[in-house]
Design an enzyme around this catalytic site. Structure first.
Site, PDB file in Angstrom:
ATOM      1  CE1 TYR A 115      43.642  32.178  31.351  1.00 32.50           C
ATOM      2  CE2 TYR A 115      45.059  34.011  30.728  1.00 32.50           C
ATOM      3  CZ  TYR A 115      44.770  32.949  31.559  1.00 32.50           C
ATOM      4  OH  TYR A 115      45.608  32.656  32.613  1.00 32.50           O
TER       5      TYR A 115
ATOM      6  CB  SER B  83      46.446  36.061  34.780  1.00 34.62           C
ATOM      7  OG  SER B  83      47.320  36.424  33.743  1.00 34.62           O
TER       8      SER B  83
END
Ligand SMILES: NC(=O)c1ccc[n+]([C@@H]2O[C@H](COP(=O)([O-])OP(=O)(O)OC[C@H]3O[C@@H](n4cnc5c(N)ncnc54)[C@H](OP(=O)(O)O)[C@@H]3O)[C@@H](O)[C@H]2O)c1
Length: 349
Positions: free
Chosen positions: A158, A145
């Site tokens: 996360y 990401s």
């Protein structure tokens, strides 16, 4: 078609979002599919649809909760029992958890997320990479990401899992360099899928500026097929994050990213003087990075000799910009003027 020579792609998280779009791309290219997630019905519907549309030979569905102990080994065993060789592994399945780590988020959810996003991904990579290296053939795509390279307050755990995925993948890139096996990290910016709703972040400001999941999957697929080590899908703004992440102070990055994760409509400027200065530096760097990246892209059409010269010059400009910009007491306009001057004088020389 000789079904013996058809390759197979195993895609975790194929039931929705980016994984689902990736599955469609593999099907279009004639790959057999192993589709994995917890949502068996959704997977089966997708498998039937893809078999019909692309006349692929085999699309099997495996229901598996990859946040559970031993799930990766079980999945591997089930695939093996069916006599399937996995040529391409896509580790897409992943979730997020939104909220303040100390006071708001739930540990059960966070530990399940760590298991899914990192442990199962690592275990599947280990199991399949061993076979791929033995055959000297194979490809892996790992869903990292943009937050792999930046702090992300309100999604702290996360972001930690995605930093792990990115670093793990890039380390393996080096270990695999003398083989025909490739591994690619896909680093999407915020993308229009079910991700933010499931993470409890449906009201976050970031949901107002989402990328298209089809575009993200297409750029990821292309990079995977070319054996590239990483890809940040999208336009220049997304790609410039990589430069910003290297140049900006961590506090400035965190302040910028936190704004994205706060509720829509919350004040944008409720920062301390120090944070305002840091944010100004971050924004200045965004512009500098965009200019630099655009120039670099243009220059990639040049000869190898010229490319090397300009790469050196861009590196020097970045270092000068960093030196200039590290002085956070300067105003945004001064910062920008200095950085722009550095880039233009480098190009002019
Ligand atoms: N959307 C974004 O902004 C964004 C940005 C950067 C990176 N990513 C990454 O991209 C990947 C895909 O996310 P997405 O945006 O496409 O979200 P999504 O639409 O919610 O898809 C997530 C997929 O993961 C599967 N999954 C979730 N928990 C699972 C579990 N315990 N076991 C097995 N499968 C599970 C889901 O299927 P089931 O629910 O059926 O199990 C679903 O297929 C994730 O790794 C995410 O971190 C997303």
């Amino acid at each position: 078609m000789n079904t013996e020579t058809v390759k197979t792609a195993l895609i975790t998280g194929a039931s929705s979002g980016i994984g689902r779009e990736l599955a469609k791309l593999f099907a279009k290219d004639g790959y057999n599919l192993v589709l994995v997630s917890r949502g068996e019905d959704t997977l089966q519907q997708l498998a039937d649809e893809l078999k019909q549309k692309h006349s692929i030979h085999k699309a099997i569905v495996i229901k598996k909760d990859l946040a559970k102990e031993n799930a990766a080994q079980e999945l591997y065993n089930e695939v093996k029992q069916q006599g399937i060789t996995v040529d391409v592994l896509v580790n897409d399945a992943g979730v997020g958890v939104h909220g303040m780590f100390a006071t708001e988020t739930d540990w059960e959810k966070e530990s399940a997320m760590i298991h899914l996003n990192t442990l199962s991904l690592t275990h599947l990579t280990k199991l399949y990479l061993k076979e791929m290296v033995a055959r000297n053939e194979g490809k892996i795509l790992n869903l990292a990401s943009i937050v792999s390279i930046m702090p992300s307050p309100l999604m702290a755990v996360y972001a930690g899992t995605k930093a792990y995925v990115y670093n793990f993948t890039q380390s393996l890139v080096n270990e695999l360099k003398d083989t025909n096996v490739t591994i690619t990290a896909l680093l999407p910016n915020a993308t229009d899928t079910d991700f933010f709703r499931k993470a409890g972040a449906e009201n976050a400001r970031v949901t107002e500026m989402l990328d298209d999941a089809v575009m993200v999957a297409e750029e990821g697929y292309k990079a995977l097929m070319k054996g590239e080590t990483k890809v940040i899908p999208g336009g220049l703004m997304n790609k410039s994050y990589e430069v910003i992440a290297h140049l900006a102070p961590e506090e400035a990055l965190a302040a910028m990213m936190r704004k994205n994760m706060e509720p829509k409509g919350s004040p944008l400027i409720n920062l301390s003087k120090k944070e305002q200065k840091q944010l100004a530096v971050g924004l200045g760097l965004a512009v500098v990075s965009l200019v630099g990246y655009a120039i670099f892209n243009t220059l990639t059409n040049l000869s190898e000799y010229d490319k090397a010269r300009y790469r050196y010059k861009f590196g020097r400009a970045s270092r000068e910009a960093k030196r200039t910009l590290n002085n956070v007491s300067e105003s945004l306009s001064e910062t920008l003027a200095n950085a722009k001057a550095t880039v233009s004088s480098t190009l002019a020389s």
